[in-house]
Write an enzyme that holds these catalytic residues in place. Structure first.
Site, PDB file in Angstrom:
ATOM      1  N   HIS A 119     -34.235  23.882 -19.956  1.00 17.18           N
ATOM      2  CA  HIS A 119     -35.119  24.818 -19.264  1.00 17.18           C
ATOM      3  C   HIS A 119     -36.024  25.589 -20.222  1.00 17.18           C
ATOM      4  O   HIS A 119     -37.043  26.121 -19.804  1.00 17.18           O
ATOM      5  CB  HIS A 119     -34.323  25.768 -18.351  1.00 17.18           C
ATOM      6  N   ASP A 167     -24.164  24.334 -28.045  1.00 11.78           N
ATOM      7  CA  ASP A 167     -24.695  24.989 -26.853  1.00 11.78           C
ATOM      8  C   ASP A 167     -26.185  25.313 -26.981  1.00 11.78           C
ATOM      9  O   ASP A 167     -26.923  25.226 -25.996  1.00 11.78           O
ATOM     10  CB  ASP A 167     -23.896  26.285 -26.576  1.00 11.78           C
ATOM     11  N   HIS A 200     -31.879  23.706 -27.426  1.00  8.97           N
ATOM     12  CA  HIS A 200     -32.997  24.660 -27.296  1.00  8.97           C
ATOM     13  C   HIS A 200     -33.729  24.884 -28.625  1.00  8.97           C
ATOM     14  O   HIS A 200     -34.952  24.789 -28.699  1.00  8.97           O
ATOM     15  CB  HIS A 200     -32.493  26.013 -26.798  1.00  8.97           C
TER      16      HIS A 200
HETATM   17  P1  NAP Z   1     -20.387  25.750 -11.521  1.00 10.16           P
HETATM   18  O1  NAP Z   1     -20.746  27.118 -11.094  1.00 10.16           O
HETATM   19  O2  NAP Z   1     -18.996  25.480 -11.964  1.00 10.16           O
HETATM   20  O3  NAP Z   1     -20.726  24.781 -10.306  1.00 10.16           O
HETATM   21  C1  NAP Z   1     -20.283  23.457 -10.257  1.00 10.16           C
HETATM   22  C2  NAP Z   1     -20.705  22.856  -8.946  1.00 10.16           C
HETATM   23  O4  NAP Z   1     -20.216  21.516  -8.896  1.00 10.16           O
HETATM   24  C3  NAP Z   1     -20.163  23.564  -7.721  1.00 10.16           C
HETATM   25  O5  NAP Z   1     -21.121  23.552  -6.709  1.00 10.16           O
HETATM   26  C4  NAP Z   1     -18.982  22.685  -7.320  1.00 10.16           C
HETATM   27  O6  NAP Z   1     -18.788  22.858  -5.946  1.00 10.16           O
HETATM   28  C5  NAP Z   1     -19.557  21.312  -7.661  1.00 10.16           C
HETATM   29  N1  NAP Z   1     -18.536  20.290  -7.860  1.00 10.16           N
HETATM   30  C6  NAP Z   1     -17.467  20.344  -8.688  1.00 10.16           C
HETATM   31  N2  NAP Z   1     -16.754  19.197  -8.595  1.00 10.16           N
HETATM   32  C7  NAP Z   1     -17.394  18.420  -7.693  1.00 10.16           C
HETATM   33  C8  NAP Z   1     -17.170  17.136  -7.185  1.00 10.16           C
HETATM   34  N3  NAP Z   1     -16.129  16.397  -7.551  1.00 10.16           N
HETATM   35  N4  NAP Z   1     -18.044  16.654  -6.284  1.00 10.16           N
HETATM   36  C9  NAP Z   1     -19.109  17.374  -5.888  1.00 10.16           C
HETATM   37  N5  NAP Z   1     -19.392  18.611  -6.347  1.00 10.16           N
HETATM   38  C10 NAP Z   1     -18.543  19.128  -7.243  1.00 10.16           C
HETATM   39  O7  NAP Z   1     -21.329  25.225 -12.680  1.00 10.16           O
HETATM   40  P2  NAP Z   1     -22.826  25.689 -12.994  1.00 10.16           P
HETATM   41  O8  NAP Z   1     -22.773  26.880 -13.866  1.00 10.16           O
HETATM   42  O9  NAP Z   1     -23.600  25.775 -11.720  1.00 10.16           O
HETATM   43  O10 NAP Z   1     -23.347  24.500 -13.908  1.00 10.16           O
HETATM   44  C11 NAP Z   1     -23.707  23.247 -13.400  1.00 10.16           C
HETATM   45  C12 NAP Z   1     -24.262  22.384 -14.527  1.00 10.16           C
HETATM   46  O11 NAP Z   1     -25.420  23.021 -15.055  1.00 10.16           O
HETATM   47  C13 NAP Z   1     -23.304  22.225 -15.715  1.00 10.16           C
HETATM   48  O12 NAP Z   1     -23.492  20.953 -16.282  1.00 10.16           O
HETATM   49  C14 NAP Z   1     -23.768  23.301 -16.685  1.00 10.16           C
HETATM   50  O13 NAP Z   1     -23.456  22.970 -18.020  1.00 10.16           O
HETATM   51  C15 NAP Z   1     -25.258  23.259 -16.451  1.00 10.16           C
HETATM   52  N6  NAP Z   1     -25.939  24.512 -16.780  1.00 10.16           N
HETATM   53  C16 NAP Z   1     -25.599  25.662 -16.155  1.00 10.16           C
HETATM   54  C17 NAP Z   1     -26.266  26.832 -16.477  1.00 10.16           C
HETATM   55  C18 NAP Z   1     -25.967  28.133 -15.777  1.00 10.16           C
HETATM   56  O14 NAP Z   1     -26.651  29.118 -16.056  1.00 10.16           O
HETATM   57  N7  NAP Z   1     -25.009  28.181 -14.885  1.00 10.16           N
HETATM   58  C19 NAP Z   1     -27.287  26.819 -17.449  1.00 10.16           C
HETATM   59  C20 NAP Z   1     -27.623  25.618 -18.065  1.00 10.16           C
HETATM   60  C21 NAP Z   1     -26.942  24.462 -17.716  1.00 10.16           C
HETATM   61  P3  NAP Z   1     -17.417  22.542  -5.177  1.00 10.16           P
HETATM   62  O15 NAP Z   1     -16.324  23.201  -5.951  1.00 10.16           O
HETATM   63  O16 NAP Z   1     -17.678  23.110  -3.832  1.00 10.16           O
HETATM   64  O17 NAP Z   1     -17.301  21.066  -5.174  1.00 10.16           O
END
Ligand code: NAP
Length: 491
Positions: free
Chosen positions: A181, A238, A243
């Protein structure tokens, strides 16, 4: 100056991980804001997917609450919000099992094969491969399909290669959007505009005129909420591998022949391949610890991750060189850390002193410097040397020529577009310029892996630094040894 909005054709976008932090805080608010700006046409469909059970109405209610929280009141008009929610549906689905996939297929079957279908993998990295495989096996891929893959893209070179290989067996490289991003930030793109749109800087942009370059990405937050991931990753994986590396590429690359995805990415790749290996004594690793007497949540890295022997770095500073004609002899200093005194992402291009001062010693030595602020207060400041006003001889001083992008570009009361808005719309338009290509990611891991392997081989332990400080003292020494110093960590 009002930014132009170029509408796109209606598209389908499936957000895997729609109940997660990133989707709720960034992706869906970004889509909503683009809808408010008139860029997303009616007929577009946004399908949330995750394991949690929601009815479509239940998901829309939850989304409405999130959007109210994550977008400003100014744009969150009730009628517009209601119209946006009509585009949104939800499918409960297991990305690594078979539950919900027939329902997703059913939902997508309503649109024709030529309609752009974006699948956004906003899930943990363990799901990237299972999702790609299922999209393929359920017949959801065709030439109009695009996938967006979040970071981290691999944990090292071998895992990045494996992931690239799996994705390549189901998608062409032109369909894979590896998102960082940082590349969607207005100022990051302005880096290219400033460098390649002006005659002023490019002739000076080399080791003959640039003394050194500093890239700083400082955060005030700690790792609370991401402990498990961070303890395995650290600041190198990370932030630095992705970045900071991307910023380094944009600041150092040769002018691409045209502003097209492969031309830009070819030049970035050449920078990564020209990076020297980093000497162990040119790296400082740190780990935040509480200042004397300070109490509070997440001021102590080891307590937060519940590992008193953790050797994961929450801070890194390093010096590297790019071995090519343009940059030979110009050091690049990179640093990033958590729990630092300010949140700021800044690039400082430090020019050399004038070769000879006609004003004598008492006027002082002054060198120009260009400060590029990525966040907050996106903008550019060029320090220029002038005469100190008033009688009494010729003394020199530095004054800033300051351009704030918010003031220069924003219509009154407007909010700058978030990086995710720009990047998601680029995916829909099929423009990969601001996304990383597979070979770029692999090259970046290829540079990072030996550094991490060396720490592991030596059992290196990061130096503690006080939460709220500028990082470990050794990072200052890294520059002082070269008769230089870090610019302040200021927004
Ligand atoms: P998160 O809050 O843990 O969310 C994970 C999502 O995946 C939830 O919606 C979960 O929903 C879903 N999920 C988990 N297991 C699943 C499965 N087997 N089938 C379908 N859905 C499933 O993680 P996040 O922070 O949003 O991050 C998501 C990705 O973005 C990661 O790769 C992270 O490294 C990357 N990222 C995040 C950020 C940030 O600021 N958060 C920044 C940069 C990159 P359910 O439990 O309802 O299935």
């Amino acid at each position: 100056m009002v930014s132009r909005v170029i509408p796109v054709e209606p598209f389908d976008l499936v957000v895997f991980g729609a109940t997660g932090d990133l989707a709720r805080r960034k992706i869906l608010p970004a889509l909503f804001r683009r809808f408010c700006a008139g860029q997303i046409p009616g007929g577009t469909r946004i399908i949330g997917a995750a394991r949690s059970e929601f009815s479509i109405t239940g998901y829309r209610d939850k989304l409405a609450a999130d959007l109210k929280q994550n977008t400003s009141e100014k744009i969150c008009d009730a009628d517009v919000l209601a119209a946006f929610l009509q585009l949104v549906t939800y499918v409960p689905l297991d990305g690594s099992g078979e539950t919900g996939w027939p329902a997703l297929c059913e939902s997508l079957s309503a649109s024709g094969a030529e309609r752009v279908k974006v699948f956004y993998f906003s899930v943990g990295p363990a799901l990237f491969e299972p999702l790609a495989e299922r999209l393929h096996s359920y017949g959801l891929t065709n030439a109009a399909t695009r996938i967006v893959v979040e970071k981290p893209f691999g944990h090292d070179l071998a895992s990045a290669r494996d992931l690239n290989r799996t994705l390549a067996s189901h998608f062409d490289e032109g369909q894979i959007y590896r998102i960082d991003h940082y590349l969607g930030k207005e100022t990051v793109q302005n880096l290219m505009a400033v460098r390649f749109g002006n005659m002023l800087f490019e002739p000076l942009w080399n080791s003959q005129y640039v003394d050194h370059i500093q890239i700083t990405v400082a955060e005030t937050v700690g790792v609370l909420g991401r402990e498990d991931y961070y303890e395995r990753a650290g600041a190198m994986r990370d932030m630095t591998q992705n970045h900071l590396m991307q910023l380094l590429c944009l600041i150092a690359m040769e002018p691409p022949a045209k502003f097209d995805p492969d031309a830009v990415r070819d030049e970035k790749l050449k920078v990564i391949r020209a990076l020297d290996p980093v000497e162990p004594y040119h790296i400082v690793r740190g780990q935040y610890a509480p200042a004397a007497g300070a109490v509070g949540r997440d001021l102590n890295y080891r307590e937060t991750v519940d590992n008193q022997r953790s050797s994961t770095e929450s801070y890194i500073a390093l010096k590297t060189h790019i071995s090519n004609w343009r940059w030979a002899g110009t050091p690049f200093y990179l640093r990033t850390g958590k729990r630092l005194k300010a949140r700021s992402s800044v690039i400082n291009v430090m020019f050399k002193d004038a070769p000879h001062s006609i004003f004598g010693e008492e006027a002082g030595r002054h060198a120009n410097h260009l400060k590029i602020r990525l966040q907050p207060n996106e903008g550019i400041t060029l320090s220029v040397t002038i005469k100190e006003p008033g009688p009494g001889g010729m003394r020199l001083m530095d004054v800033p020529l300051d351009m704030s992008f918010a003031e220069a570009l924003g219509p009154e009361g407007s909010e700058p577009a978030d990086a995710y808005e720009r990047l998601i719309m680029d995916v829909v338009r099929g423009n990969q310029t601001l996304f990383m290509r597979g070979d770029e990611v692999e090259a970046a891991w290829g540079w990072t892996d030996p550094i991490i392997a060396d720490w592991q081989a030596r059992g290196d332990v990061p130096k503690p630094y006080e939460s709220g400080s500028t990082g470990p003292g050794d990072a200052d020494l890294l520059l002082r040894r070269d008769q230089r110093e870090w610019r302040g960590i200021n927004p």
